[in-house]
Design an enzyme around this catalytic site. Structure first.
Site, mmCIF file in Angstrom:
data_model
loop_
_atom_site.group_PDB
_atom_site.id
_atom_site.type_symbol
_atom_site.label_atom_id
_atom_site.label_comp_id
_atom_site.label_asym_id
_atom_site.label_seq_id
_atom_site.Cartn_x
_atom_site.Cartn_y
_atom_site.Cartn_z
ATOM 1 N N GLY A 60 0.805 -1.212 0.000
ATOM 2 C CA GLY A 60 0.000 0.000 0.000
ATOM 3 C C GLY A 60 0.837 1.261 0.000
ATOM 4 N N ARG A 111 -0.029 5.882 -1.485
ATOM 5 C CA ARG A 111 -0.821 6.975 -0.923
ATOM 6 C C ARG A 111 -0.650 7.032 0.589
ATOM 7 N NH1 ARG A 111 -6.877 6.326 -2.953
ATOM 8 N NH2 ARG A 111 -7.013 8.362 -1.953
ATOM 9 N N TYR A 170 -13.487 -2.795 12.057
ATOM 10 C CA TYR A 170 -12.168 -2.213 11.767
ATOM 11 C C TYR A 170 -11.214 -2.412 12.938
ATOM 12 C CZ TYR A 170 -8.575 1.347 11.105
ATOM 13 O OH TYR A 170 -7.369 2.009 11.008
ATOM 14 N N LYS A 178 -7.553 -4.654 13.316
ATOM 15 C CA LYS A 178 -6.278 -4.095 13.753
ATOM 16 C C LYS A 178 -5.801 -4.723 15.061
ATOM 17 C CE LYS A 178 -5.568 -1.131 10.425
ATOM 18 N NZ LYS A 178 -4.396 -1.245 9.529
ATOM 19 N N ILE A 218 -4.350 10.501 11.933
ATOM 20 C CA ILE A 218 -3.286 10.974 11.050
ATOM 21 C C ILE A 218 -3.881 11.834 9.940
ATOM 22 C CG2 ILE A 218 -1.383 10.292 9.555
ATOM 23 C CD1 ILE A 218 -1.041 9.579 12.542
#
Length: 245
Positions: A14, A17, A155, A159, A188
């Site tokens: 990834g 981006r 989600y 993680k 972020i």
């Protein structure tokens, strides 16, 4: 400070981006050769390719869907044939997910889990035979996985699972001198305003002890530290990059 990364061989998922791109450019800037991938955003891939040409090293940007074992094999093969092996693997590919648990469909569950967890396993499984003694694996997780958040259960579960994986597998590969650690970012700012309404943006800044949101470069710097020989006795650890939320 010299992070002693010149000449190292890295694979980053990834990497075209956001946080992934910052990690790729930071590694390349430190003298490493980097193989990275993208799934659909060809424009971002071409932009990164142009930027990498301005740095030394043997860099490659590959199209791959990391949910597909065949694509993972093809992606990792580029690292084997072009770099001859690996010293660093950074699993940074991931997708976000936001929906109340009662509204999470099986398709949405699989989208998040397949990208954030299954792909992570597939890439690491494929790269383990290529890792040199003393190599480093760094996983990019999320600090919300330890705090929880309404509407993000699937989600945060994806993680949080990475944490258990890191702590278990570091015991398996430790005898080879291979280290595995986790970077756990907070909120972020990968785009101006972090994609938030102004009033929410200001409120989010207030949650951090440092009174600002993090940047992709903040996360990349933490990854580089854990990937470097300066962290030679650090494994199975989670480094929170969240400004003290």
């Amino acid at each position: 400070m010299d992070l002693q990364l010149a000449g190292k061989r890295a694979l980053v998922t990834g990497g075209t981006r956001g946080i992934g791109r910052a990690i790729v450019t930071a590694l390349a800037g430190a003298g490493a050769s980097v193989v990275t991938c993208y799934r659909t955003d060809r424009e971002a891939a071409e932009s990164l390719t142009r930027d990498l040409k301005a740095t030394d090293g043997n860099h490659h940007v590959v199209q791959a869907d990391l949910r597909d074992p065949a694509d993972v094999t093809r992606f990792v093969e580029v690292a084997r044939t072009e770099l001859g092996g690996l010293d660093i693997v950074v699993n940074s590919a991931g997708v976000d997910g936001h929906a109340p648990t009662a509204e999470v469909t099986i398709e949405e569950w699989r989208r998040v889990m397949d990208t954030n967890l299954t792909a992570f396993h597939l890439v690491t499984h494929a790269t383990l035979p290529l890792l040199a003694e003393g190599a480093s694996i760094v996983a990019v997780s999320a600090s919300v996985s330890t705090r929880g958040m309404a509407g993000k259960a699937h989600y945060t579960a994806s993680k949080a699972a990475i944490n258990g994986w890191v702590r278990s597998v570091c015991k398996e590969v430790g005898p080879r001198g291979i280290r595995i650690n986790e970077v756990s970012p907070g909120i972020i700012e990968t785009e101006p305003g972090a994609g938030l309404p102004p009033e929410v943006y200001e409120r989010m800044k207030g949650f951090a002890s440092l009174r600002r949101l993090g940047t992709s470069e903040d996360v990349a710097n933490a990854v580089l530290l854990l990937a470097s020989p300066l962290a030679a006795y650090v494994t199975g650890a989670t480094l929170h990059v969240d400004g003290g939320i």
